[in-house]
Design a protein around this motif. Structure first.
Motif, PDB file in Angstrom:
ATOM      1  N   ARG A 210      30.904  41.070  30.992  1.00 32.26           N
ATOM      2  CA  ARG A 210      31.775  39.914  30.756  1.00 32.26           C
ATOM      3  C   ARG A 210      30.920  38.761  30.251  1.00 32.26           C
ATOM      4  O   ARG A 210      29.798  38.561  30.725  1.00 32.26           O
ATOM      5  N   ALA A 211      31.434  38.053  29.273  1.00 33.06           N
ATOM      6  CA  ALA A 211      30.692  36.936  28.681  1.00 33.06           C
ATOM      7  C   ALA A 211      31.585  35.709  28.663  1.00 33.06           C
ATOM      8  O   ALA A 211      32.766  35.794  28.319  1.00 33.06           O
ATOM      9  N   GLY A 212      31.001  34.582  29.045  1.00 28.90           N
ATOM     10  CA  GLY A 212      31.792  33.347  29.008  1.00 28.90           C
ATOM     11  C   GLY A 212      30.879  32.140  29.005  1.00 28.90           C
ATOM     12  O   GLY A 212      29.668  32.263  29.206  1.00 28.90           O
ATOM     13  N   GLY A 229      36.441  30.237  30.408  1.00 30.41           N
ATOM     14  CA  GLY A 229      35.315  29.461  30.939  1.00 30.41           C
ATOM     15  C   GLY A 229      34.091  30.333  31.171  1.00 30.41           C
ATOM     16  O   GLY A 229      33.837  31.298  30.447  1.00 30.41           O
ATOM     17  N   VAL A 230      33.361  30.007  32.238  1.00 32.00           N
ATOM     18  CA  VAL A 230      32.108  30.699  32.552  1.00 32.00           C
ATOM     19  C   VAL A 230      32.386  32.075  33.161  1.00 32.00           C
ATOM     20  O   VAL A 230      33.356  32.227  33.900  1.00 32.00           O
ATOM     21  N   ALA A 231      31.561  33.077  32.858  1.00 28.07           N
ATOM     22  CA  ALA A 231      31.691  34.391  33.517  1.00 28.07           C
ATOM     23  C   ALA A 231      30.852  34.347  34.789  1.00 28.07           C
ATOM     24  O   ALA A 231      29.641  34.138  34.727  1.00 28.07           O
ATOM     25  N   VAL A 232      31.501  34.511  35.940  1.00 26.77           N
ATOM     26  CA  VAL A 232      30.784  34.449  37.218  1.00 26.77           C
ATOM     27  C   VAL A 232      30.634  35.867  37.763  1.00 26.77           C
ATOM     28  O   VAL A 232      31.621  36.600  37.861  1.00 26.77           O
ATOM     29  N   GLY A 233      29.408  36.250  38.094  1.00 27.48           N
ATOM     30  CA  GLY A 233      29.194  37.604  38.615  1.00 27.48           C
ATOM     31  C   GLY A 233      27.810  37.712  39.207  1.00 27.48           C
ATOM     32  O   GLY A 233      27.073  36.731  39.274  1.00 27.48           O
ATOM     33  N   TYR A 234      27.465  38.935  39.593  1.00 23.24           N
ATOM     34  CA  TYR A 234      26.220  39.131  40.320  1.00 23.24           C
ATOM     35  C   TYR A 234      25.072  39.606  39.438  1.00 23.24           C
ATOM     36  O   TYR A 234      23.980  39.092  39.488  1.00 23.24           O
TER      37      TYR A 234
END
Ligand SMILES: NC(=O)c1ccc[n+]([C@@H]2O[C@H](COP(=O)([O-])OP(=O)(O)OC[C@H]3O[C@@H](n4cnc5c(N)ncnc54)[C@H](OP(=O)(O)O)[C@@H]3O)[C@@H](O)[C@H]2O)c1
Length: 266
Positions: A210-212, A229-234
């Motif tokens: 995912r890209a943001g 918006g922003v891609a939030v992940g680990y």
């Protein structure tokens, strides 16, 4: 009779090609027929990492032995093969330092705590030198991608990762400075993409990346998660960072990501 069509051979300069992300992008670029240059402190190490590629593909790779702090080596890596007065059209930098643990094991630093900033400054100096040798009209702005980290702006991290990222103050300060070097370069020198990658793994490529970025609006194309918006992940694998760089930066001339700080995560 129709005119024969000529396909552009894309020229890409790689800095830090022995690191997993840049290496993955380099392999894909070579396999797709790009003409690549790479700055490596140990060319034999890079060649061993590329040993699975057929020899005819490796003919499209020029390795310059050297350090990013050596201006002549940087310049040599940047120069286009078809027109050496100009830079290659794409520049990928995955340069980073090696972690060093001092008295406080919770605050690791790097063998060179300023390496990312220095590398960005070195590449931009090389570009300025090339630009000074041609007229304004001849200059072609390259597209440079640098690899940075998530967690550099509010809202980029899942809550549970905040303590871990708190320990990475020194490497992150360097990443922020590197970002600043490319983002505040004088108008017309280059175009840029900052890749803020999640925690990196050596897992296989092909995950659901995912890209943001801050302010991104969904466009309905479902590509890279079509994130708002922003891609939030680990986390993300180095192979997938390289795949994204190859597909979006080299393949799409940066597309919508030019001039953005793009978070890449699963
Ligand atoms: N680990 C994570 O979870 C994480 C998360 C986000 C971002 N990042 C950052 O993402 C970037 C890419 O990471 P990666 O794991 O793909 O690569 P990496 O293993 O950090 O590789 C760093 C590369 O930089 C080169 N390098 C270092 N100093 C150099 C110098 N003075 N001159 C020339 N080359 C130099 C190294 O070459 P040698 O082979 O000669 O050492 C290597 O090719 C790094 O900046 C890393 O800090 C990491």
């Amino acid at each position: 009779m129709s005119e024969p069509t000529t396909t552009e051979v894309k020229e890409v300069a790689f800095f830090g090609p022995t690191g997993g992300c840049a290496l993955a992008a380099l392999k894909l670029a070579l396999e797709s027929g790009c003409r690549c240059s790479a700055l490596a402190r140990r060319p034999s190490h890079l060649l061993s990492q590329l040993s699975t590629l057929p020899p005819n593909i490796l003919e499209n790779l020029t390795i310059t032995e050297g350090n990013v702090q050596t201006p002549t080596a940087v310049l040599e890596t940047l120069r286009s093969q078809t027109n050496p007065s100009l830079p290659r059209k794409y520049i990928i930098s995955g340069i980073g330092g090696a972690p060093k643990f001092g008295l406080n094991p919770f605050r690791p630093t790097l063998d060179n705590p300023h390496i990312c900033q220095e590398a960005a400054e070195a590449v931009l100096s090389g570009l300025r030198e090339l630009k000074s040798g041609v007229t304004e009209g001849e200059w072609q702005q390259p597209l440079m991608a640098v690899i940075s980290s998530t967690g550099l702006a509010p809202g980029e991290l899942p809550f549970v990762m905040k303590p871990l990222y708190g320990m990475l103050k020194h490497p992150h300060d360097d990443k922020l400075k590197m970002e600043g070097v490319v983002a505040t370069a004088e108008e017309g020198l280059l175009k840029w993409v900052v890749v803020r990658a999640g925690l990196m793994t050596d897992g296989p490529a092909g995950g659901a990346v995912r890209a943001g970025y801050a302010g991104r609006v969904k466009n309905g194309n479902e590509k890279w998660g079509d994130v708002e918006g922003v891609a939030v992940g680990y986390r993300i694998s180095r192979g997938d960072v390289g795949r994204w760089l190859f597909e979006e930066v080299i393949g799409q001339d940066g597309g919508e990501w030019v001039g953005k700080r793009v978070c890449l995560v699963y």
